[in-house]
Design a protein around this motif. Structure first.
Motif, PDB file in Angstrom:
ATOM      1  N   GLY A  81      28.264  48.990  37.186  1.00  0.00           N
ATOM      2  CA  GLY A  81      28.325  47.825  38.059  1.00  0.00           C
ATOM      3  C   GLY A  81      29.738  47.527  38.524  1.00  0.00           C
ATOM      4  N   ARG A  82      29.984  46.258  38.848  1.00  0.00           N
ATOM      5  CA  ARG A  82      31.282  45.824  39.394  1.00  0.00           C
ATOM      6  C   ARG A  82      32.437  46.278  38.499  1.00  0.00           C
ATOM      7  NH1 ARG A  82      32.755  39.503  40.875  1.00  0.00           N
ATOM      8  NH2 ARG A  82      34.677  39.923  42.040  1.00  0.00           N
TER       9      ARG A  82
ATOM     10  N   SER B 194      22.082  44.578  31.484  1.00  0.00           N
ATOM     11  CA  SER B 194      20.791  44.664  32.167  1.00  0.00           C
ATOM     12  C   SER B 194      20.979  44.486  33.676  1.00  0.00           C
ATOM     13  CB  SER B 194      19.867  43.558  31.644  1.00  0.00           C
ATOM     14  OG  SER B 194      20.424  42.284  31.969  1.00  0.00           O
ATOM     15  N   THR B 195      19.863  44.488  34.387  1.00  0.00           N
ATOM     16  CA  THR B 195      19.919  44.188  35.823  1.00  0.00           C
ATOM     17  C   THR B 195      20.543  42.814  36.055  1.00  0.00           C
ATOM     18  OG1 THR B 195      17.968  45.540  36.258  1.00  0.00           O
ATOM     19  CG2 THR B 195      18.546  43.906  37.923  1.00  0.00           C
ATOM     20  N   ILE B 196      20.212  41.850  35.192  1.00  0.00           N
ATOM     21  CA  ILE B 196      20.796  40.510  35.330  1.00  0.00           C
ATOM     22  C   ILE B 196      22.305  40.559  35.099  1.00  0.00           C
ATOM     23  CG2 ILE B 196      20.926  38.245  34.218  1.00  0.00           C
ATOM     24  CD1 ILE B 196      17.936  38.198  34.090  1.00  0.00           C
TER      25      ILE B 196
ATOM     26  N   ALA C 192      27.597  39.958  37.475  1.00  0.00           N
ATOM     27  CA  ALA C 192      28.902  40.559  37.754  1.00  0.00           C
ATOM     28  C   ALA C 192      29.220  40.541  39.235  1.00  0.00           C
ATOM     29  CB  ALA C 192      28.937  41.994  37.225  1.00  0.00           C
ATOM     30  N   GLU C 193      28.210  40.790  40.075  1.00  0.00           N
ATOM     31  CA  GLU C 193      28.424  40.849  41.524  1.00  0.00           C
ATOM     32  C   GLU C 193      28.899  39.519  42.091  1.00  0.00           C
ATOM     33  OE1 GLU C 193      24.808  42.148  43.334  1.00  0.00           O
ATOM     34  OE2 GLU C 193      24.830  44.102  42.338  1.00  0.00           O
ATOM     35  N   VAL C 194      28.405  38.411  41.554  1.00  0.00           N
ATOM     36  CA  VAL C 194      28.719  37.096  42.137  1.00  0.00           C
ATOM     37  C   VAL C 194      29.737  36.303  41.328  1.00  0.00           C
ATOM     38  CG1 VAL C 194      26.465  36.958  43.254  1.00  0.00           C
ATOM     39  CG2 VAL C 194      26.753  35.974  40.973  1.00  0.00           C
TER      40      VAL C 194
ATOM     41  N   SER D 297      32.845  39.529  30.070  1.00  0.00           N
ATOM     42  CA  SER D 297      34.147  39.022  29.618  1.00  0.00           C
ATOM     43  C   SER D 297      35.262  39.943  30.083  1.00  0.00           C
ATOM     44  CB  SER D 297      34.169  38.916  28.090  1.00  0.00           C
ATOM     45  OG  SER D 297      33.254  37.965  27.616  1.00  0.00           O
ATOM     46  N   ILE D 298      35.037  41.237  29.976  1.00  0.00           N
ATOM     47  CA  ILE D 298      36.035  42.216  30.416  1.00  0.00           C
ATOM     48  C   ILE D 298      36.263  42.094  31.922  1.00  0.00           C
ATOM     49  CG2 ILE D 298      36.441  44.699  30.707  1.00  0.00           C
ATOM     50  CD1 ILE D 298      34.918  45.036  27.988  1.00  0.00           C
ATOM     51  N   ILE D 299      35.179  41.962  32.683  1.00  0.00           N
ATOM     52  CA  ILE D 299      35.305  41.803  34.130  1.00  0.00           C
ATOM     53  C   ILE D 299      36.065  40.518  34.457  1.00  0.00           C
ATOM     54  CG2 ILE D 299      33.995  41.361  36.242  1.00  0.00           C
ATOM     55  CD1 ILE D 299      31.881  43.331  35.144  1.00  0.00           C
ATOM     56  N   ALA D 300      35.728  39.417  33.767  1.00  0.00           N
ATOM     57  CA  ALA D 300      36.424  38.148  34.010  1.00  0.00           C
ATOM     58  C   ALA D 300      37.923  38.291  33.744  1.00  0.00           C
ATOM     59  CB  ALA D 300      35.823  37.050  33.136  1.00  0.00           C
ATOM     60  N   ALA D 301      38.271  38.990  32.667  1.00  0.00           N
ATOM     61  CA  ALA D 301      39.689  39.200  32.349  1.00  0.00           C
ATOM     62  C   ALA D 301      40.368  40.043  33.416  1.00  0.00           C
ATOM     63  CB  ALA D 301      39.812  39.866  30.981  1.00  0.00           C
TER      64      ALA D 301
END
Length: 236
Positions: free
Chosen positions: A9-10, A26-28, A33-35, A55-59
């Motif tokens: 994903g993102r 999951s799909t959710i 992550a996309e939004v 959490s990793i993406i947010a960081a």
């Protein structure tokens, strides 16, 4: 520690370590992550963090601190290992426990990611999706509503809460409570998701449909449910 999976994903691809008790992305997770919108310097709380991917993406998006919590018994070990591997260990603290309980009382967030289990307990047990068993309560709405109630005192006045819901739960009850608590509830994205054939044929699902707790649609021979992501923010 178990095995590795590949997040596509993102900001992916990213290799993630998981264990037998880790909820797999999951799909959710992908929709969230996309939004997910994080400003540089934001404080983030990730409730139901699983492997720690959001959490990793947010960081990586610029959060200065992420507080990540999950009920999985080894979330601290698994999540911390993933954060180290992806270079954000200095920004994320992992906790094990129920919703916000393990996080220090004085922590408030600019962003809350509220991805907690939200399908009826009986359906969750039939699905095999949840390695630590159990769902979101008898109607699949009880745990998400409790999360929303506890999150309100943790969210800063101009903050944002990202909430996934779906038609495999009493979605209307969750959104009604969200509007009462936060005022501003904005739909961001949705996606139809095919049900596995074994779950689609289960007596549990039929009972929940008959009782109008869950809703599915048919496309050809497949049953589908719809997942949605909402952004909640307090009224000023």
């Amino acid at each position: 520690m178990g095995s590795n999976i590949n997040w596509k994903g993102r900001l992916g691809p990213m290799r993630l370590r998981i264990s037998d008790t880790t909820f797999r992305p999951s799909t959710i997770s992908g929709l969230l992550a996309e939004v997910l919108h994080v400003e540089p310097g934001d404080i983030v709380i990730d409730v139901g963090c699983g492997s720690g991917i959001l959490s990793i993406i947010a960081a990586k998006l610029g959060a200065s601190r992420v507080h990540a919590v999950d009920k999985s018994p080894d979330v601290v070990e698994v999540g911390s290992a993933n954060a180290v591997e992806h270079g954000v260990a200095d920004k994320i603290i992992f906790y094990q426990g129920d919703l916000f309980a393990p996080i220090p009382d004085d922590v408030e967030a600019d962003v809350i990611i509220g991805d907690v289990s939200g399908i009826p307990d009986r359906l969750a047990d039939d699905s095999g999706w949840f390695p630590t068993k159990g769902g979101g309560g008898p109607r699949g709405s009880e745990l998400p509503i409790r999360m929303l109630e506890e999150a309100k005192r943790r969210l800063r006045p101009m903050g944002r809460l990202f909430l996934p819901t779906g038609t495999l739960q009493d979605e209307a009850a969750i959104i009604q409570r969200a509007r009462a608590l936060y005022g501003r509830v904005k739909a961001l994205t949705n996606r139809p998701i095919p049900l596995p054939s074994q779950l689609a044929a289960s007596a549990t699902l039929k009972d929940l449909i008959d009782r109008k707790i869950v809703t599915v649609t048919r496309r050809g021979s497949r049953l589908l449910w719809k997942a949605q992501v909402w952004e909640l923010s307090p009224e000023s």
